[in-house]
Enzyme design. Structure first.
Site, PDB file in Angstrom:
ATOM      1  N   PHE A  14     -34.061   0.347  -7.521  1.00 60.52           N
ATOM      2  CA  PHE A  14     -35.005   0.826  -6.765  1.00 60.52           C
ATOM      3  C   PHE A  14     -35.899  -0.215  -6.092  1.00 60.52           C
ATOM      4  O   PHE A  14     -36.461  -0.230  -5.025  1.00 60.52           O
ATOM      5  CB  PHE A  14     -36.041   1.435  -7.806  1.00 60.52           C
ATOM      6  CG  PHE A  14     -35.397   2.821  -8.124  1.00 60.52           C
ATOM      7  CD1 PHE A  14     -35.717   3.878  -7.246  1.00 60.52           C
ATOM      8  CD2 PHE A  14     -34.597   3.136  -9.286  1.00 60.52           C
ATOM      9  CE1 PHE A  14     -34.995   5.271  -7.460  1.00 60.52           C
ATOM     10  CE2 PHE A  14     -34.064   4.292  -9.532  1.00 60.52           C
ATOM     11  CZ  PHE A  14     -34.329   5.427  -8.810  1.00 60.52           C
ATOM     12  N   GLU A 173     -34.049  13.853 -22.782  1.00 61.23           N
ATOM     13  CA  GLU A 173     -33.461  14.731 -21.722  1.00 61.23           C
ATOM     14  C   GLU A 173     -32.142  14.895 -21.890  1.00 61.23           C
ATOM     15  O   GLU A 173     -31.363  15.858 -21.690  1.00 61.23           O
ATOM     16  CB  GLU A 173     -33.613  13.844 -20.310  1.00 61.23           C
ATOM     17  CG  GLU A 173     -34.889  13.898 -19.850  1.00 61.23           C
ATOM     18  CD  GLU A 173     -35.266  13.266 -18.495  1.00 61.23           C
ATOM     19  OE1 GLU A 173     -34.392  12.325 -18.118  1.00 61.23           O
ATOM     20  OE2 GLU A 173     -36.030  13.541 -17.908  1.00 61.23           O
TER      21      GLU A 173
HETATM   22  C1  LIG Z   1     -31.030   6.801 -18.155  1.00 61.13           C
HETATM   23  C2  LIG Z   1     -32.144   6.459 -17.280  1.00 61.13           C
HETATM   24  C3  LIG Z   1     -33.059   7.416 -16.898  1.00 61.13           C
HETATM   25  C4  LIG Z   1     -34.397   7.017 -16.374  1.00 61.13           C
HETATM   26  N1  LIG Z   1     -35.251   7.865 -16.155  1.00 61.13           N
HETATM   27  C5  LIG Z   1     -36.288   7.547 -15.322  1.00 61.13           C
HETATM   28  C6  LIG Z   1     -37.220   8.551 -14.907  1.00 61.13           C
HETATM   29  O1  LIG Z   1     -36.914   9.926 -14.915  1.00 61.13           O
HETATM   30  N2  LIG Z   1     -38.345   8.261 -14.082  1.00 61.13           N
HETATM   31  C7  LIG Z   1     -38.723   6.976 -13.874  1.00 61.13           C
HETATM   32  O2  LIG Z   1     -39.570   6.463 -13.220  1.00 61.13           O
HETATM   33  N3  LIG Z   1     -37.802   5.985 -14.367  1.00 61.13           N
HETATM   34  C8  LIG Z   1     -36.649   6.154 -15.023  1.00 61.13           C
HETATM   35  N4  LIG Z   1     -36.105   5.237 -15.467  1.00 61.13           N
HETATM   36  C9  LIG Z   1     -36.011   3.769 -15.244  1.00 61.13           C
HETATM   37  C10 LIG Z   1     -35.798   3.518 -13.764  1.00 61.13           C
HETATM   38  O3  LIG Z   1     -34.629   3.773 -13.760  1.00 61.13           O
HETATM   39  C11 LIG Z   1     -36.087   1.858 -13.766  1.00 61.13           C
HETATM   40  O4  LIG Z   1     -37.380   1.695 -13.980  1.00 61.13           O
HETATM   41  C12 LIG Z   1     -35.737   1.517 -12.305  1.00 61.13           C
HETATM   42  O5  LIG Z   1     -34.309   1.789 -12.036  1.00 61.13           O
HETATM   43  C13 LIG Z   1     -35.964  -0.041 -12.160  1.00 61.13           C
HETATM   44  O6  LIG Z   1     -35.457  -0.476 -10.915  1.00 61.13           O
HETATM   45  P1  LIG Z   1     -35.325  -2.104 -10.757  1.00 61.13           P
HETATM   46  O7  LIG Z   1     -34.676  -2.177  -9.379  1.00 61.13           O
HETATM   47  O8  LIG Z   1     -35.861  -2.936 -11.567  1.00 61.13           O
HETATM   48  O9  LIG Z   1     -33.855  -2.253 -11.732  1.00 61.13           O
HETATM   49  P2  LIG Z   1     -32.289  -1.156 -11.497  1.00 61.13           P
HETATM   50  O10 LIG Z   1     -32.668  -0.104 -10.743  1.00 61.13           O
HETATM   51  O11 LIG Z   1     -31.798  -1.246 -12.923  1.00 61.13           O
HETATM   52  O12 LIG Z   1     -31.403  -2.098 -10.445  1.00 61.13           O
HETATM   53  C14 LIG Z   1     -30.953  -3.542 -10.750  1.00 61.13           C
HETATM   54  C15 LIG Z   1     -29.864  -3.789  -9.974  1.00 61.13           C
HETATM   55  O13 LIG Z   1     -29.482  -5.347 -10.150  1.00 61.13           O
HETATM   56  C16 LIG Z   1     -28.200  -5.319 -10.182  1.00 61.13           C
HETATM   57  N5  LIG Z   1     -27.847  -6.619 -11.049  1.00 61.13           N
HETATM   58  C17 LIG Z   1     -28.265  -6.738 -12.484  1.00 61.13           C
HETATM   59  N6  LIG Z   1     -28.068  -8.061 -12.731  1.00 61.13           N
HETATM   60  C18 LIG Z   1     -27.186  -8.520 -11.639  1.00 61.13           C
HETATM   61  C19 LIG Z   1     -26.530  -9.817 -11.427  1.00 61.13           C
HETATM   62  N7  LIG Z   1     -26.456 -10.677 -12.295  1.00 61.13           N
HETATM   63  N8  LIG Z   1     -25.803 -10.017 -10.203  1.00 61.13           N
HETATM   64  C20 LIG Z   1     -26.050  -8.761  -9.110  1.00 61.13           C
HETATM   65  N9  LIG Z   1     -26.742  -7.624  -9.470  1.00 61.13           N
HETATM   66  C21 LIG Z   1     -27.219  -7.606 -10.576  1.00 61.13           C
HETATM   67  C22 LIG Z   1     -27.637  -3.983 -10.883  1.00 61.13           C
HETATM   68  O14 LIG Z   1     -26.177  -3.845 -10.672  1.00 61.13           O
HETATM   69  C23 LIG Z   1     -28.679  -2.785 -10.019  1.00 61.13           C
HETATM   70  O15 LIG Z   1     -27.943  -2.328  -9.154  1.00 61.13           O
HETATM   71  C24 LIG Z   1     -34.621   5.544 -16.185  1.00 61.13           C
HETATM   72  C25 LIG Z   1     -33.643   4.560 -16.388  1.00 61.13           C
HETATM   73  C26 LIG Z   1     -32.620   5.220 -16.982  1.00 61.13           C
HETATM   74  C27 LIG Z   1     -31.599   4.077 -17.253  1.00 61.13           C
END
Ligand SMILES: Cc1cc2nc3c(=O)[nH]c(=O)nc-3n(C[C@H](O)[C@H](O)[C@H](O)COP(=O)(O)OP(=O)(O)OC[C@H]3O[C@@H](n4cnc5c(N)ncnc54)[C@H](O)[C@@H]3O)c2cc1C
Length: 425
Positions: A14, A173
């Site tokens: 995200f 959930e």
């Molecule tokens: C099962 C579940 C249900 C959820 N439900 C909700 C909800 O209902 N409402 C809500 O607001 N939030 C929810 N969340 C939380 C929400 O999904 C996270 O807060 C959000 O995805 C965070 O975004 P981010 O971009 O920080 O990380 P992420 O979306 O986790 O993205 C991280 C990205 O980095 C990549 N990555 C990681 N390490 C490496 C590396 N070393 N090299 C290359 N790529 C890498 C991964 O492949 C991934 O694509 C939920 C999470 C989960 C797991």
């Protein structure tokens, strides 16, 4: 174009995705790196695990999302090292080759990974962090029912017991969705009363469910889950997990062939090497504009970052925080290029929601507004449809939800080949 600064973003979640989109049209070159070639809409993973949705309804190909963005490029690979002195990264590609990527600005948006909290063998449990996990869990659920139905497993041995560790939103959930799957869909697909042998146990170490929500919402979720037959265990923590089930600290053993661990997360190990302070969960402590105090050319955003809002509260690890942080960093880069001062990130909290199964959810909004039951469920459906990326995904999900609602039939119940094994040697 060639001398425009290069913004390297690691992570197409995200945070990273929204940053890259917000940089469209700016005089920078954007290079997004991820270990997957797709973005996952994690909030709906539990619906893939329980056969409501197909995996490709909640995932999008990154190159397809950015096909019209001129200043964008994508690299499929895993970040293995950051050399902040030389301003370059080492990335391992899918064939194991190491490539170097130079940056002017680096944004780490690598999210979190499952934390097994040091519990012996908990790593053997099923998890729910990515698409692979959701498909693995769906295969396991289907496999257990098929094996019991075929007479190859004794239902009394824990074959149809599903123990979920962690009573946060994901655990609640999943427990609700599993009870729907067994009570509605499997009750008709597996005749002969097989579902009477199923047991869903939800274990939470704290004295209530959904600690991120108001205590009344946690109590409501508990009442509803129990009404749907879920065995909710509060104030009980897990001491040991193995292939036969788990042992609680109080000494009780729960026989369960399927243990799902959703009790904790920590920032990806790689962020430990980032030259900054870290919280207990490994989150990188960033400055108010989300950059590192000693390395202002490096930003950390999303779940991996720790930043406190103006009221001194640590921003939660939620999708809206990640989205807003991605957009904030785009604005800060724009300001830097114009020689303007940095602005502090301020999280605009628009509320939190969680489903508890068919027709029921909890929705909480600022100023103490709380909704439970069907109204909250309708809000949850609408919001998730809007937030999904891409018209194709939205229409697929809408169709699947409509079909599921009208027929009580979860359509995405295909077991993939790994579920079928030959006879033991
Ligand atoms: C099962 C579940 C249900 C959820 N439900 C909700 C909800 O209902 N409402 C809500 O607001 N939030 C929810 N969340 C939380 C929400 O999904 C996270 O807060 C959000 O995805 C965070 O975004 P981010 O971009 O920080 O990380 P992420 O979306 O986790 O993205 C991280 C990205 O980095 C990549 N990555 C990681 N390490 C490496 C590396 N070393 N090299 C290359 N790529 C890498 C991964 O492949 C991934 O694509 C939920 C999470 C989960 C797991």
């Amino acid at each position: 174009m060639a001398d425009e600064p290069v913004v390297v973003i690691v992570g197409a979640g995200f945070a990273g995705l929204n940053l890259a989109k917000s940089l469209a049209g700016m005089p920078v070159r954007v290079q997004l790196i991820d270990r997957h070639n797709y973005h996952t809409f994690q909030p709906l993973l539990y619906q893939v695990a329980t056969g409501v949705l197909e995996a490709n309804s909640i995932a999008n190909n990154v190159r397809s999302i950015f096909r019209d963005q001129k200043n964008f490029s994508f690299t499929l690979g895993e970040l293995s090292r950051v050399d902040h002195g030389k301003r370059c990264l080492q990335v391992v590609t899918t064939n194991g080759a190491l490539v170097e990527v130079a940056y002017d600005f680096l944004v780490l948006a690598t999210g979190v990974e499952t934390d097994f909290l040091g519990i012996a063998d908990a790593g053997e449990a099923f998890t729910l962090k990515g698409l692979d996990d959701a498909i693995r869990l769906r295969n396991q659920i289907l496999r257990q029912f098929e094996l019991v139905d075929a007479g190859a497993l004794d239902p009394q041995s824990g074959a149809l017991t599903f123990a979920i560790v962690g009573g946060g939103a994901t655990g609640v959930e999943l427990a609700g969705a599993m009870s729907d799957l067994f009570g509605y869909t499997f009750a008709r697909q597996f005749p002969g009363g097989l579902v009477r042998n199923t047991r869903v146990v939800l274990i939470e170490a704290l004295p209530r469910l959904l600690t991120a929500f108001h205590p009344e919402s946690g109590a409501y979720a508990r009442r509803l889950l129990e009404k749907r037959g879920v065995d909710v265990r509060l104030g009980e923590s897990v001491e040991h997990v193995d292939e036969n089930g788990l042992k609680l600290r109080g000494g009780e053993t729960i026989e369960a062939h399927t243990v799902v661990w959703v009790a904790g997360v920590r920032a990806a190990q790689l962020t430990d090497t980032v030259p900054a302070g870290h919280t207990k969960g490994g989150r990188v402590v960033v400055g108010p504009d989300l950059s590192l105090r000693r390395h202002p050319d490096i930003f950390v955003i999303g779940d991996a970052a720790a930043v406190w809002d103006q009221r001194g509260r640590l921003c939660p690890q939620l999708a809206p925080v990640a989205v807003q942080q991605g957009r904030h960093v785009a604005r800060q880069l724009d300001r830097r290029l114009q020689g303007l001062e940095a602005e502090a990130f301020n999280y605009a909290d628009r509320g939190t929601m969680s489903t508890i199964g068919r027709n029921t959810a909890i929705a909480e909004f600022p100023l103490g507004m709380r909704f439970h039951g069907y109204p909250a469920w309708s809000m949850w459906l609408g919001l998730h449809l809007i937030e999904l990326i891409g018209f194709r995904n939205r229409s697929n999900v809408l169709l699947d939800w409509g079909w599921n609602y009208l027929t009580h039939h979860q359509g995405a119940g295909l077991m993939q080949c790994e579920g079928l094994r030959g006879p033991a040697a």
